[in-house]
Design a protein around this motif. Sequence first.
Motif, PDB file in Angstrom:
ATOM      1  N   HIS A 131      24.112  -5.850  15.660  1.00  0.00           N
ATOM      2  CA  HIS A 131      23.288  -6.823  14.946  1.00  0.00           C
ATOM      3  C   HIS A 131      22.318  -7.389  15.976  1.00  0.00           C
ATOM      4  N   ARG A 157       6.986  -3.993   4.569  1.00  0.00           N
ATOM      5  CA  ARG A 157       8.409  -3.686   4.430  1.00  0.00           C
ATOM      6  C   ARG A 157       8.873  -2.774   5.568  1.00  0.00           C
ATOM      7  N   GLY A 160      15.967  -1.714   6.227  1.00  0.00           N
ATOM      8  CA  GLY A 160      16.917  -2.747   5.835  1.00  0.00           C
ATOM      9  C   GLY A 160      16.413  -4.161   6.040  1.00  0.00           C
ATOM     10  N   HIS A 161      15.333  -4.299   6.812  1.00  0.00           N
ATOM     11  CA  HIS A 161      14.765  -5.631   7.036  1.00  0.00           C
ATOM     12  C   HIS A 161      14.036  -6.161   5.803  1.00  0.00           C
ATOM     13  N   GLY A 162      13.655  -5.279   4.900  1.00  0.00           N
ATOM     14  CA  GLY A 162      12.866  -5.710   3.747  1.00  0.00           C
ATOM     15  C   GLY A 162      11.478  -6.168   4.169  1.00  0.00           C
ATOM     16  N   HIS A 179      13.736 -10.152   5.745  1.00  0.00           N
ATOM     17  CA  HIS A 179      14.310 -10.488   4.440  1.00  0.00           C
ATOM     18  C   HIS A 179      13.437 -11.483   3.669  1.00  0.00           C
ATOM     19  N   SER A 203      15.140  -9.757   0.479  1.00  0.00           N
ATOM     20  CA  SER A 203      14.626  -8.381   0.453  1.00  0.00           C
ATOM     21  C   SER A 203      15.328  -7.539   1.512  1.00  0.00           C
ATOM     22  N   GLY A 204      15.367  -6.233   1.277  1.00  0.00           N
ATOM     23  CA  GLY A 204      16.041  -5.344   2.208  1.00  0.00           C
ATOM     24  C   GLY A 204      17.547  -5.401   2.043  1.00  0.00           C
ATOM     25  N   ASN A 205      18.259  -5.071   3.108  1.00  0.00           N
ATOM     26  CA  ASN A 205      19.727  -5.042   3.075  1.00  0.00           C
ATOM     27  C   ASN A 205      20.253  -6.413   3.487  1.00  0.00           C
ATOM     28  N   ALA A 206      20.251  -7.345   2.545  1.00  0.00           N
ATOM     29  CA  ALA A 206      20.679  -8.718   2.836  1.00  0.00           C
ATOM     30  C   ALA A 206      21.794  -9.125   1.893  1.00  0.00           C
ATOM     31  N   ARG A 207      22.824  -9.748   2.454  1.00  0.00           N
ATOM     32  CA  ARG A 207      23.922 -10.278   1.649  1.00  0.00           C
ATOM     33  C   ARG A 207      23.684 -11.777   1.457  1.00  0.00           C
TER      34      ARG A 207
END
Length: 325
Positions: A131, A157, A160-162, A179, A203-207
Amino acid sequence: MFLNKEKLVLLILLLCVSLETIVAQQFNQESTKVLKDHKVLVLNGDITYLPIYKVNRANIVASIIKDTLDKKDFNKVYKEDWSTTVFNTYWRNKQNKRPFSLHFADTVFASPVEHKMVVTSRYGWRRGRPHQGIDIDLKTGDNVRSLLKGKVRYARRHGGHGKTVVIRHDNGLETVYAHLSKYLVKENDIVEKGQIIGKGGVSGNARGSHLHLEVRYHGKSIHPEYLFDFSPGTKIRSDDIVVTKKWITPRSHRSTRQSKIVVQTDIEEITNEIENPTKSIYVVKKGDTLHGIARKHDVQVSEICKINEIRYNSVLNVGQEIVIY
């Protein structure tokens, strides 16, 4: 009335003498300059010390400043490896692990969020992957601000950061804001410290909604908390900071806990320690493995094996001494 030849020659001589006197007086004024102070300028990531003189004529100081700036291209940091379509423009460069120094003209940075900064995940190893930044809590639609003054290099974009904004600063450092839900700047915009650059999102790979913040230098991600203190004081930890291998290696940290921060400021001292290492002895404890010892001391397993003349799958005994440089 016309001047005769003798009077014309005399007039020319008088003019020459007067001109010489004026030049001599100006030279004398400049020769009596007294050095008053120095001003630190950051030009192309380098530190330049600008002499400040106490003089009778202000234009002398202006001339010194102009000469200093003429010798360096102040915008060079915004030209080398500049791309508005590639996230990491230094990807072709070999990742040098030697220490490097960063200089900051500011003593404080602007908070990237408008409320108390709460770090929910830190720089380090997380779920078997690196990370390379920190996550700061926010709600979708919250304002996101630039930490420092700089120029937008990337606003689009990225995996995974969006939706992502990358800003390069005067010392060559780049800050990454990911994100986002909305851009409020575009590529090549000049932004001020604390300027709103976008809106937070998922946005992207965010939880869940949060700001993923990275700090990079020549393509290397740096532990953001090593440079910046994310407490309410928003202090930059030092005007000169030496970044060592430990602080650009996520595997050396855990995302679930805060690393112990000890800022290094003397690059000559660090370089000397690397070139003239002292041996360190580690005594094996119950449950230790070569991988665990290597991670704890920020070295490769292969290095430990080579130094101690042991195999990769060697069984360690409690009390055994392992040499680590």
